[in-house]
Write a protein that holds these residues in place. Structure first.
Motif, PDB file in Angstrom:
ATOM      1  N   ARG A 123       0.894  -1.247  -0.004  1.00  0.00           N
ATOM      2  CA  ARG A 123       0.032   0.052  -0.134  1.00  0.00           C
ATOM      3  C   ARG A 123       0.830   1.186   0.057  1.00  0.00           C
ATOM      4  O   ARG A 123       0.488   2.354  -0.531  1.00  0.00           O
ATOM      5  N   ALA A 126       2.068   2.321  -3.292  1.00  0.00           N
ATOM      6  CA  ALA A 126       1.029   3.051  -4.126  1.00  0.00           C
ATOM      7  C   ALA A 126       1.483   4.344  -4.342  1.00  0.00           C
ATOM      8  O   ALA A 126       1.472   5.148  -5.435  1.00  0.00           O
ATOM      9  N   ALA A 130       2.305   5.882  -8.223  1.00  0.00           N
ATOM     10  CA  ALA A 130       1.721   6.891  -8.565  1.00  0.00           C
ATOM     11  C   ALA A 130       2.478   8.268  -8.916  1.00  0.00           C
ATOM     12  O   ALA A 130       2.334   8.732 -10.043  1.00  0.00           O
ATOM     13  N   GLU A 136      -1.984   2.194 -13.607  1.00  0.00           N
ATOM     14  CA  GLU A 136      -3.028   1.674 -12.765  1.00  0.00           C
ATOM     15  C   GLU A 136      -1.958   0.613 -12.056  1.00  0.00           C
ATOM     16  O   GLU A 136      -1.117  -0.040 -12.462  1.00  0.00           O
ATOM     17  N   TYR A 137      -2.539   0.171 -10.628  1.00  0.00           N
ATOM     18  CA  TYR A 137      -1.855  -0.353  -9.808  1.00  0.00           C
ATOM     19  C   TYR A 137      -2.915  -1.488  -8.931  1.00  0.00           C
ATOM     20  O   TYR A 137      -3.770  -0.817  -8.646  1.00  0.00           O
ATOM     21  N   TRP A 138      -2.625  -2.638  -9.037  1.00  0.00           N
ATOM     22  CA  TRP A 138      -3.270  -3.605  -8.358  1.00  0.00           C
ATOM     23  C   TRP A 138      -2.444  -4.367  -7.196  1.00  0.00           C
ATOM     24  O   TRP A 138      -1.319  -4.624  -7.541  1.00  0.00           O
ATOM     25  N   GLU A 148      -7.196  -5.098  -4.613  1.00  0.00           N
ATOM     26  CA  GLU A 148      -7.262  -3.490  -4.349  1.00  0.00           C
ATOM     27  C   GLU A 148      -6.762  -2.882  -5.872  1.00  0.00           C
ATOM     28  O   GLU A 148      -5.561  -3.105  -6.339  1.00  0.00           O
ATOM     29  N   TYR A 150      -5.970   0.583  -7.835  1.00  0.00           N
ATOM     30  CA  TYR A 150      -5.692   2.215  -7.732  1.00  0.00           C
ATOM     31  C   TYR A 150      -5.681   2.692  -9.183  1.00  0.00           C
ATOM     32  O   TYR A 150      -4.857   2.034  -9.910  1.00  0.00           O
ATOM     33  N   ARG A 151      -6.377   3.852  -9.625  1.00  0.00           N
ATOM     34  CA  ARG A 151      -6.105   4.385 -10.912  1.00  0.00           C
ATOM     35  C   ARG A 151      -6.185   5.903 -10.689  1.00  0.00           C
ATOM     36  O   ARG A 151      -6.302   6.403  -9.941  1.00  0.00           O
ATOM     37  N   TYR A 158      -2.970   8.419  -6.368  1.00  0.00           N
ATOM     38  CA  TYR A 158      -4.179   7.898  -6.992  1.00  0.00           C
ATOM     39  C   TYR A 158      -5.228   8.480  -6.498  1.00  0.00           C
ATOM     40  O   TYR A 158      -5.709   8.639  -5.449  1.00  0.00           O
ATOM     41  N   GLU A 160      -8.317   7.338  -7.761  1.00  0.00           N
ATOM     42  CA  GLU A 160      -9.683   6.108  -7.487  1.00  0.00           C
ATOM     43  C   GLU A 160      -8.838   4.968  -7.027  1.00  0.00           C
ATOM     44  O   GLU A 160      -7.672   4.673  -7.144  1.00  0.00           O
ATOM     45  N   LYS A 161      -9.705   4.379  -5.902  1.00  0.00           N
ATOM     46  CA  LYS A 161      -9.298   3.138  -5.300  1.00  0.00           C
ATOM     47  C   LYS A 161     -10.528   2.372  -5.198  1.00  0.00           C
ATOM     48  O   LYS A 161     -11.690   2.961  -4.583  1.00  0.00           O
TER      49      LYS A 161
END
Length: 187
Positions: A123, A126, A130, A136-138, A148, A150-151, A158, A160-161
């Motif tokens: 986390r 992230a 970013a 995009e991060y998964w 999870e 993250y965009r 990010y 969006e989560k």
């Protein structure tokens, strides 16, 4: 128990490395362990549990045939960022393998970390991803059978989560045609 790096008086005395300095080090530390650079600090890579290895392998096999022309999938290979050189479990980057023969990618369309015991670290990553413009991060939460997502990185954060639960389809918005049925991933 407080982590030693949480103490301000210790944190001020840590000697961070640049990415260039890190490249001059050997592949293994003095204990023979593989490392990665995160925020200028050399961190030993964690060993992988059977669950972690299974999920990462399965996800790579699911994603690989979906990667479109003009992108390449990388497994446990470095990204060279401003102050870090993580080795995400999976990254899909724009370009071909030949484009990275002399230098690692500096961003990615998609980065995936599988988290079985490393959820908090993943986390924190992230923010690193970013800042590097990773679209995009998964974080695959192996014990929870969820991902999870993250965009939309803006100014290193990010926007969006979301958490996607098993039984649903997870479309990747940053790589055309890439989508994963989470039931297959967590089977």
């Amino acid at each position: 128990m407080i982590a030693i790096l949480d103490l301000p008086e210790v944190r001020q005395r840590v000697s961070p490395l640049t990415v260039e300095d890190y490249h001059r080090l050997g592949e293994f530390n003095e204990n023979g362990k593989r490392t990665e650079l995160i925020r200028g600090i050399v961190i030993e890579k964690m060993s992988k549990s059977p669950l972690h290895a299974t999920i990462a392998s399965r996800l790579f096999k699911l994603l690989l045939p979906l990667v479109p022309e003009g992108y390449t999938a990388r497994k446990e290979e470095p990204l060279t960022l401003r102050d870090s050189e993580p080795e995400p479990d999976i990254a899909i980057v724009k370009g071909s393998d030949a484009d990275f023969a002399r230098s690692h990618p500096t961003t990615a369309a998609l980065v995936v970390e599988v988290a079985v015991t490393s959820v908090e670290l993943d986390r924190e990553l992230a923010l690193v991803y970013a800042e590097a413009g990773v679209e995009e991060y998964w974080i695959v939460l192996g014990n929870d059978c969820a991902v999870e997502v993250y965009r939309r990185p803006v100014n290193g954060v990010y926007q969006e989560k979301a958490t996607i639960l098993s039984g649903r389809e997870l479309p990747c918005r940053s790589v055309p045609g890439v989508s994963v049925a989470l039931e297959q991933l967590f089977a």
